[in-house]
Scaffold this motif. Structure first.
Motif, short mmCIF file in Angstrom:
data_model
loop_
_atom_site.label_atom_id
_atom_site.label_comp_id
_atom_site.label_asym_id
_atom_site.label_seq_id
_atom_site.Cartn_x
_atom_site.Cartn_y
_atom_site.Cartn_z
N ILE A 200 -0.40 -11.47 1.62
CA ILE A 200 0.81 -11.84 0.87
C ILE A 200 0.73 -11.21 -0.51
N TYR A 201 1.75 -10.41 -0.86
CA TYR A 201 1.91 -9.86 -2.21
C TYR A 201 3.05 -10.66 -2.85
N ALA A 202 2.71 -11.44 -3.89
CA ALA A 202 3.72 -12.35 -4.46
C ALA A 202 4.04 -12.01 -5.91
N SER A 212 -5.53 -12.18 0.33
CA SER A 212 -6.14 -11.36 1.37
C SER A 212 -7.23 -12.20 2.04
N MET A 213 -8.04 -11.56 2.84
CA MET A 213 -9.03 -12.32 3.61
C MET A 213 -10.20 -11.44 3.98
N ARG A 214 -11.28 -12.05 4.42
CA ARG A 214 -12.44 -11.29 4.86
C ARG A 214 -12.79 -11.60 6.32
N SER A 215 -12.45 -12.80 6.76
CA SER A 215 -12.77 -13.21 8.13
C SER A 215 -11.92 -14.46 8.40
N PRO A 292 -4.66 1.56 -9.79
CA PRO A 292 -4.74 0.10 -9.82
C PRO A 292 -4.76 -0.42 -8.37
N PRO A 293 -5.44 -1.54 -8.11
CA PRO A 293 -5.67 -1.95 -6.72
C PRO A 293 -4.45 -2.45 -5.96
N THR A 294 -3.30 -2.59 -6.61
CA THR A 294 -2.13 -3.20 -5.97
C THR A 294 -1.72 -2.50 -4.67
N GLY A 295 -1.87 -1.18 -4.61
CA GLY A 295 -1.46 -0.47 -3.40
C GLY A 295 -2.59 -0.33 -2.38
N ALA A 296 -3.80 -0.84 -2.71
CA ALA A 296 -4.96 -0.77 -1.81
C ALA A 296 -5.30 0.67 -1.43
N ASN A 384 3.85 4.61 2.95
CA ASN A 384 2.86 4.80 1.89
C ASN A 384 1.69 3.83 2.05
N TYR A 385 1.98 2.58 2.36
CA TYR A 385 0.93 1.55 2.45
C TYR A 385 -0.02 1.86 3.61
N THR A 386 0.53 2.26 4.76
CA THR A 386 -0.34 2.51 5.91
C THR A 386 -1.04 3.87 5.80
C1 DHB Z 1 -7.48 -6.24 -0.90
C2 DHB Z 1 -7.43 -5.71 -2.16
C3 DHB Z 1 -6.30 -5.08 -2.59
O1 DHB Z 1 -6.23 -4.53 -3.80
C4 DHB Z 1 -5.18 -4.98 -1.76
O2 DHB Z 1 -4.06 -4.38 -2.23
C5 DHB Z 1 -5.25 -5.49 -0.50
C6 DHB Z 1 -6.40 -6.12 -0.06
C7 DHB Z 1 -8.70 -6.94 -0.47
O3 DHB Z 1 -9.66 -6.99 -1.25
O4 DHB Z 1 -8.72 -7.45 0.65
#
Ligand code: DHB
Ligand code: FAD
Length: 392
Positions: A200-202, A212-215, A292-296, A384-386
């Motif tokens: 979720i990007y809010a 986000s999640m890890r497991s 910046p991390p927003t776009g991963a 772009n995201y994928t």
């Molecule tokens: C994660 C980090 C991000 O910057 C992002 O856009 C999506 C996921 C992560 O740490 O899971």
């Protein structure tokens, strides 16, 4: 000591490059300044494009990723107390992304490298690169308290945004384009099942938040905070309250809370170092560019750089042709600038501007509404995201 390719930095870029080179019979040595324990616990990225997964499969390093990675078919955008699903396969002709932590990739690659790969030295800090414009560049490094030299045919700086490789470009041989953002991210890991099935990007009233999640039992969440924020000034309850407020919607949804196991603040910056090559020195990953991390995009860009490099070295090894290596910087920079633009746009669209007024906020909401109202605009975000195709 001597080798064909001297790799500075044992982050994802350096480790993956070593693995790809090993498969094609090109020898290399990786120097990593930190300890193995430190490298394996550093919390960072989590979203992998299909091309990143493919690169790990290509060098047989994706066993655990394939077993434990979570395939995601979209993301959710939240704003105005509403939720909107962006359906990646429908918008991109079937593409998905995978959630698998960067730390796990690093653990997997270190294990392979130590089992059968070329040398990987921990606590080996490069201090200088000599004669990068000659046929025989040399890396000076300190290992086990002793200064040593590594003679190479080529050197690759995979030493991240604080490394030394960029400094070996002489004055006037390169240019850095940079932009600083007036906010940071506070990131947490928590032992609690994710409250959502997709990321979720809010854009909440108080600013940006990311779930986000890890497991299935560990969540990763981020919160926009002012620059200069100290993580310890945010007790866990304050973090959860702020996250809950920013994710709030009209309707039935609840943010589950749990024990916070890690907490850190990341500043946000864009930079691009051009060109990414000088003589026989190449830069890859965060050493050459950060977003910046927003776009991963950071980890994914690092992986696409080393895919291009590995193919260039393989072609040189197989046929003696340096044609692909010579095009390295040009091939990478196009993708780098596209990711820089996308990350900038996502960041500007989702964060509260500290000096912004109601007008800025309204423009942001109009952008978000355009994405959720127009298939064309949503498809542009999804493409772009994928991940844009690798131009090779
Ligand atoms: C994660 C980090 C991000 O910057 C992002 O856009 C999506 C996921 C992560 O740490 O899971
Ligand atoms: P690094 O991971 O920084 O590795 C560089 C290595 O070089 C380090 O191990 C360092 O110790 C070593 N080193 C440095 N100097 C020397 C020296 N002198 N001698 C020897 N070794 C040296 N990207 C994504 O794609 N998706 C995401 O979801 C995402 N989320 C993120 C979330 C956060 C909070 C952050 C901070 C980043 C995120 N990123 C994301 C970005 C991603 O983590 C980086 O782009 C990635 O780590 C780059 O890899 P790298 O190997 O180039 O550099």
């Amino acid at each position: 000591m001597r080798t064909t390719v001297g790799i500075i930095g044992g982050g994802p870029a350096g480790l993956l490059l070593a693995r790809l080179l090993h498969r094609t019979g090109v020898d290399c040595v990786v120097m990593e300044s930190r300890t193995r324990e430190y490298a394996e616990q550093r919390q960072r990225a989590g979203m992998l494009e299909q091309g990143t997964v493919d690169a790990l499969r290509e060098c047989d390093a994706a066993g655990r990723l394939d077993a434990e990675g979570l395939i995601h078919h979209g993301i959710e955008l939240r704003f105005d107390r509403e939720r909107h699903h962006i359906d990646f396969p429908a918008l991109t002709g079937g593409r998905t992304v995978t959630i698998y932590a960067q730390t796990e990739i690093v653990k997997d690659l270190i294990a392979f490298q130590l089992a059968d790969g070329p040398p990987l030295l921990f606590e080996a800090e490069a201090i200088a690169i000599e004669k990068p414009d000659s046929d025989a560049p040399v890396v000076r490094f300190v290992h086990e308290g002793r200064e040593q030299t590594l003679s190479c045919d080529y050197v690759v700086g995979c030493d991240g945004s604080h490394g030394i490789a960029r400094d070996a470009f002489p004055d006037g041989a390169s240019h850095t384009y940079a932009h600083d953002y007036p906010y940071s991210w506070l990131g947490i890991l928590a032992d609690v099942p994710p409250s959502c099935e997709e990321l979720i990007y809010a854009r909440g009233d108080g600013g940006f938040a990311l779930h986000s999640m890890r497991s299935p039992s560990v969540s990763r969440l981020y919160l926009q905070v002012p620059n200069g924020t100290v993580a310890d000034d945010w007790p866990d309850e304050r973090i959860w309250d702020e996250l809950a407020a920013r994710f709030a919607i009209d309707g039935d949804w609840r943010l589950e809370r749990g024990p916070v196991t890690s907490k850190s603040v990341t500043t946000m910056r864009s930079y691009v170092h051009e060109p990414m090559r000088y003589g026989r020195l190449f830069l890859a990953g965060d050493a050459a560019h950060i977003v910046p991390p927003t776009g991963a995009k950071g980890l994914n860009l690092a992986v696409s750089d080393v895919r291009v490099l590995a193919r260039g070295f393989a072609a040189l090894h197989r046929t003696g042709s340096a044609q692909l290596l010579d095009r390295y910087s040009e091939l990478c920079l196009d993708r780098v600038w596209q990711a820089t633009r996308f990350s900038y746009d996502m960041t500007r669209m989702l964060h509260a501007q500290p000096d912004g007024d109601v007008f800025d906020h309204r423009v942001q909401l109009a952008r978000l509404r355009r994405i959720t109202a127009s298939r064309h605009a949503a498809a542009e975000l999804a493409a772009n995201y994928t991940g844009l195709p690798l131009s090779l």
